[in-house]
Enzyme design. Sequence first.
Site, mmCIF file in Angstrom:
data_model
loop_
_atom_site.group_PDB
_atom_site.id
_atom_site.type_symbol
_atom_site.label_atom_id
_atom_site.label_comp_id
_atom_site.label_asym_id
_atom_site.label_seq_id
_atom_site.Cartn_x
_atom_site.Cartn_y
_atom_site.Cartn_z
ATOM 1 N N ASP A 80 39.014 34.911 30.718
ATOM 2 C CA ASP A 80 39.205 33.492 31.012
ATOM 3 C C ASP A 80 38.172 32.637 30.286
ATOM 4 O O ASP A 80 36.986 32.658 30.614
ATOM 5 C CB ASP A 80 39.087 33.288 32.528
ATOM 6 N N ASP A 260 41.923 26.991 27.626
ATOM 7 C CA ASP A 260 41.783 27.828 28.817
ATOM 8 C C ASP A 260 42.825 28.942 28.828
ATOM 9 O O ASP A 260 44.001 28.713 29.102
ATOM 10 C CB ASP A 260 41.927 26.959 30.067
#
Length: 368
Positions: A80, A260
């Site tokens: 992430d 992201d």
Amino acid sequence: MLRVLFFLLACQSLILATRKILKVPLYSRRNFNGSDVFLAGNSAKGSETLQLLLQSHNNMEYYGTISMGNPRQNFSVIFDTGSSNTWLPSVNCPKSNSACQNHRKYNSSRSSSYIPDGRNFTLRYGSGRVVGYLSKDTMHVAGAELPSLTFGESLFLQHFAFSSVKFDGLVGLGLGVLSWSNTTPFLELLCTKRLVEKCVFSVYIRRDPREIVFGGFDETKFEGKLHYVPVSQWRTWSLEIAKTTVASKQIGGRSNAILDTGTSLVLVPQQTYHNLLNTLSARQQNGYFVVTCRSGSLPNINILIGDTVFPLTPSNYLMEIILDRKPVCVLAIAPINRGFWVLGDIFLRLYYTVFDATEKRIGLAKAK
């Protein structure tokens, strides 16, 4: 022939090991039960809250494999870029927390390299909350060993967010501003231990073989040259969008955008979203904003980053769902009550992305 192939593969592995480049394969899975819920102010109804139920684009999740401890305990994780911390489900999570029980769990008592920390933590994501305590152990990733990594042992995973996903935990690839105090996050530790040649990683998720490369990038995975722009906000993987247009109409001005890998959709500020709906002549139906499924009649969404336009075509930003037993199309774009964008997997599938922590810059090119 097999001997020749084996020799070539062995040579390639030797070159990668010598150059300190780590390749982590990424696997995809369709999450049949998952959906993302976004709450946004409905400008058409004043301050009333509109709940938009939007499925992740094709409900796909991308995850890789790491191991923790000695002997190794294997886990599937999301890498992430939108966060800095690493966490795994703990063997100590209560049986009442089914979201934790449905996944592989880390057991510190089985690891000879475990170091206790004991501090409590709470992490809040857009899709749920994770609660637990901190520990240290050796992470194994792509053949490299990362000793004394501080990570969270999770005792509580919010049920609706984590019960049906394939991945067990998360490895934060952020630059550290959001990391726990007095800890060294994964990327910084990977670089300071000199386990990679350069403090750079790159992401390719367009098609198999999907991968993250730590220490460099793969020129065979993108077309043309990389377009580099500086990180726009200190110590986060963000860049500046100069403007956004649909056909000849500008729908958004200068804005920061976070890249992201942990977000499925593209999220945009509410005013930009409202302008987009008007430009595409979207209509509301059962809580969804519906547009025509004839993608050929819809324009591109053109995102200007630096001096280069990165378009989203209708085939990229549309999703087909069933409403009232009929197929309709909705946007794979959702509003957030923030002044910045979030460029999630919808965008990252189209564009090969290089995250350069040394030069504090991001490189983009059209993914092959």
